[in-house]
Scaffold this motif. Structure first.
Motif, short mmCIF file in Angstrom:
data_model
loop_
_atom_site.label_atom_id
_atom_site.label_comp_id
_atom_site.label_asym_id
_atom_site.label_seq_id
_atom_site.Cartn_x
_atom_site.Cartn_y
_atom_site.Cartn_z
N GLY A 109 0.82 -1.20 0.00
CA GLY A 109 0.00 0.00 0.00
C GLY A 109 0.86 1.25 0.00
N GLU A 110 0.21 2.41 0.06
CA GLU A 110 0.93 3.68 -0.03
C GLU A 110 1.94 3.85 1.10
OE1 GLU A 110 0.01 8.49 -0.31
OE2 GLU A 110 -1.64 7.02 -0.32
N GLU A 111 1.59 3.43 2.30
CA GLU A 111 2.52 3.58 3.43
C GLU A 111 3.77 2.74 3.22
OE1 GLU A 111 2.66 2.70 8.26
OE2 GLU A 111 0.73 2.77 7.22
N GLN A 112 3.58 1.48 2.75
CA GLN A 112 4.73 0.62 2.51
C GLN A 112 5.59 1.16 1.37
OE1 GLN A 112 1.65 -0.47 2.93
NE2 GLN A 112 1.73 -1.81 4.74
N ARG A 113 4.94 1.66 0.32
CA ARG A 113 5.72 2.21 -0.80
C ARG A 113 6.59 3.37 -0.35
NH1 ARG A 113 0.90 1.87 -3.75
NH2 ARG A 113 0.70 4.14 -3.88
N THR A 114 6.02 4.24 0.46
CA THR A 114 6.77 5.39 0.95
C THR A 114 8.00 4.95 1.73
OG1 THR A 114 4.75 6.72 1.06
CG2 THR A 114 6.63 7.46 2.38
N ARG A 115 7.88 3.86 2.47
CA ARG A 115 9.01 3.35 3.26
C ARG A 115 10.02 2.59 2.39
NH1 ARG A 115 10.71 -0.99 6.66
NH2 ARG A 115 8.91 -2.32 6.21
N TYR A 116 9.51 1.85 1.40
CA TYR A 116 10.39 0.96 0.63
C TYR A 116 11.15 1.68 -0.48
CZ TYR A 116 8.02 -3.05 2.79
OH TYR A 116 7.51 -3.98 3.68
N ILE A 117 10.58 2.72 -1.07
CA ILE A 117 11.24 3.37 -2.21
C ILE A 117 12.66 3.83 -1.85
CG2 ILE A 117 11.22 5.43 -3.68
CD1 ILE A 117 8.12 5.06 -3.79
N PRO A 118 12.88 4.53 -0.73
CA PRO A 118 14.27 4.92 -0.39
C PRO A 118 15.19 3.72 -0.17
CG PRO A 118 12.68 6.18 0.90
CD PRO A 118 11.91 5.09 0.24
N LEU A 119 14.64 2.62 0.33
CA LEU A 119 15.46 1.43 0.55
C LEU A 119 15.91 0.82 -0.77
CD1 LEU A 119 13.40 -0.27 3.42
CD2 LEU A 119 15.54 1.03 3.65
N VAL A 120 14.99 0.73 -1.73
CA VAL A 120 15.33 0.21 -3.05
C VAL A 120 16.38 1.10 -3.71
CG1 VAL A 120 14.45 -0.27 -5.38
CG2 VAL A 120 13.09 -0.92 -3.37
N GLN A 121 16.18 2.41 -3.62
CA GLN A 121 17.15 3.34 -4.20
C GLN A 121 18.52 3.25 -3.52
OE1 GLN A 121 14.48 6.99 -4.03
NE2 GLN A 121 15.42 7.25 -6.05
N GLU A 122 18.52 3.10 -2.22
CA GLU A 122 19.79 3.01 -1.49
C GLU A 122 20.54 1.74 -1.85
OE1 GLU A 122 22.87 3.99 1.25
OE2 GLU A 122 21.38 5.13 0.12
N ALA A 123 19.83 0.62 -1.95
CA ALA A 123 20.49 -0.63 -2.33
C ALA A 123 21.07 -0.53 -3.73
CB ALA A 123 19.49 -1.79 -2.25
N ALA A 124 20.33 0.07 -4.65
CA ALA A 124 20.82 0.22 -6.02
C ALA A 124 22.00 1.19 -6.07
CB ALA A 124 19.69 0.72 -6.92
N ARG A 125 21.96 2.26 -5.26
CA ARG A 125 23.05 3.22 -5.23
C ARG A 125 24.34 2.58 -4.71
NH1 ARG A 125 25.92 6.07 -1.99
NH2 ARG A 125 24.90 5.22 -0.15
N ARG A 126 24.22 1.79 -3.64
CA ARG A 126 25.40 1.14 -3.08
C ARG A 126 25.98 0.12 -4.06
NH1 ARG A 126 23.88 -0.37 3.21
NH2 ARG A 126 23.25 1.72 3.91
N ALA A 127 25.10 -0.63 -4.72
CA ALA A 127 25.57 -1.61 -5.70
C ALA A 127 26.29 -0.91 -6.85
CB ALA A 127 24.39 -2.43 -6.22
N SER A 128 25.74 0.20 -7.31
CA SER A 128 26.36 0.95 -8.40
C SER A 128 27.74 1.46 -7.99
CB SER A 128 25.47 2.13 -8.80
OG SER A 128 24.22 1.68 -9.30
N TYR A 129 27.85 1.93 -6.77
CA TYR A 129 29.14 2.42 -6.27
C TYR A 129 30.19 1.31 -6.30
CZ TYR A 129 32.61 4.43 -3.10
OH TYR A 129 33.77 4.90 -2.55
N ASP A 130 29.78 0.10 -5.87
CA ASP A 130 30.72 -1.03 -5.88
C ASP A 130 31.13 -1.43 -7.29
OD1 ASP A 130 30.66 -1.08 -3.18
OD2 ASP A 130 29.68 -3.04 -2.97
N LEU A 131 30.27 -1.16 -8.26
CA LEU A 131 30.56 -1.49 -9.67
C LEU A 131 31.34 -0.39 -10.38
CD1 LEU A 131 27.13 -3.11 -10.57
CD2 LEU A 131 29.33 -4.28 -10.64
N GLY A 132 31.70 0.67 -9.65
CA GLY A 132 32.56 1.71 -10.22
C GLY A 132 31.83 2.92 -10.75
N TYR A 133 30.51 2.99 -10.50
CA TYR A 133 29.75 4.13 -10.97
C TYR A 133 30.07 5.37 -10.13
CZ TYR A 133 25.62 7.05 -11.93
OH TYR A 133 24.75 8.08 -12.28
N ALA A 134 30.31 6.48 -10.80
CA ALA A 134 30.62 7.71 -10.07
C ALA A 134 29.76 8.84 -10.60
CB ALA A 134 32.09 8.08 -10.27
N LYS A 135 29.01 9.44 -9.69
CA LYS A 135 28.16 10.57 -10.07
C LYS A 135 28.07 11.54 -8.91
CE LYS A 135 23.61 11.84 -11.83
NZ LYS A 135 22.28 11.38 -12.25
#
Length: 255
Positions: free
Chosen positions: A229-255
């Protein structure tokens, strides 16, 4: 066949052998020769002959009067998975996301005009994954597909959307509205879908980049719609983005 399809290569025996392997809907299913013949539209003698040959190579194995997928497929699949560097790098972040949410965390990559799941960390609440590893899924349906398309050039994006629509025979699809949504996905950095590919299943996804700012995958949280639901989405979106950001950093992505 869970999204898999038979490709005609004009090498008849190979095409028939692949049709038999793809007749199995899951790795834990045993099929009788009669069931395989019905699923592949092959004569029963042909099924017997090819199934026996596949057993000799470990592609199938006997289970009484039935057949199961064989251990050679597992060995080959493991070799393929080990050759995908992004899978190894992202595994830890999939586990982290799963621990934070207790929902399915998946890694999707693009393969031609489809997307495939190459890694899953499963929720303790779900009886089975929502998609089989390696099965081709539509690029134009679902949060992961949106992410895999949103950062492409206009020409490549449009060509892949058209190819995906054609491959999955999706005549009701509104491409114009979809392209507008992709612009929003790129602007906000994440995508959401609700029942687009499978009824009752929702997803959130964010892009993974590597060195050279090349997109290599979509880190995806897949959840029964009743639990997103909307409450869960609000909580999960930053988590999904953070996991993807950390993975990208480990793969050499720089921004």
């Amino acid at each position: 066949m869970d999204g898999s399809e038979i490709r005609e290569t004009k090498v008849g025996v190979l095409d028939k052998a692949m049709a038999i392997l793809l007749a199995f809907p899951a790795g834990n299913v045993a099929l009788s020769p009669q069931e395989i013949a019905a699923r592949t539209n092959m004569p029963l003698p042909t099924v017997y002959r090819l199934a026996q040959a596949l057993c000799e190579h470990g592609m199938l194995m006997r289970d009484g009067q039935q057949f199961r997928l064989g251990m050679t497929l597992l060995r080959l699949g493991t070799m393929v998975a080990e050759g995908i560097d992004v899978r190894r790098q992202v595994q830890g972040y999939l586990r982290w996301l799963n621990e934070q949410t207790e929902e399915n965390a998946e890694l999707h990559i693009r393969q031609d005009e489809t997307r495939i799941v190459i890694e899953v960390v499963s929720s303790p609440h779900n009886l089975r994954p929502f998609a089989d590893i390696g099965a081709p899924l539509p690029l134009h349906r679902g949060a992961a597909g949106k992410v895999l398309l949103a950062w492409l050039s206009t020409a490549e994006r449009d060509a892949l959307i058209d190819a995906s629509i054609a491959r999955f025979d999706d005549k009701q699809f509104d491409k114009s509205a979809f392209v507008q949504e992709l612009a929003q996905v790129r602007a906000q950095g994440w995508a959401y879908s609700d029942g687009e590919r499978a009824s009752g299943v929702s997803a959130l996804a964010a892009p993974i980049f590597e060195v050279g700012n090349k997109q290599v995958g979509a880190l995806t949280l897949v959840v029964p719609a009743a639990r997103l639901g909307e409450e869960q989405r609000t909580r999960y979106i930053p988590l999904v983005q953070e996991a993807a950001r950390r993975a990208s950093y480990d793969l050499g992505y720089a921004k």
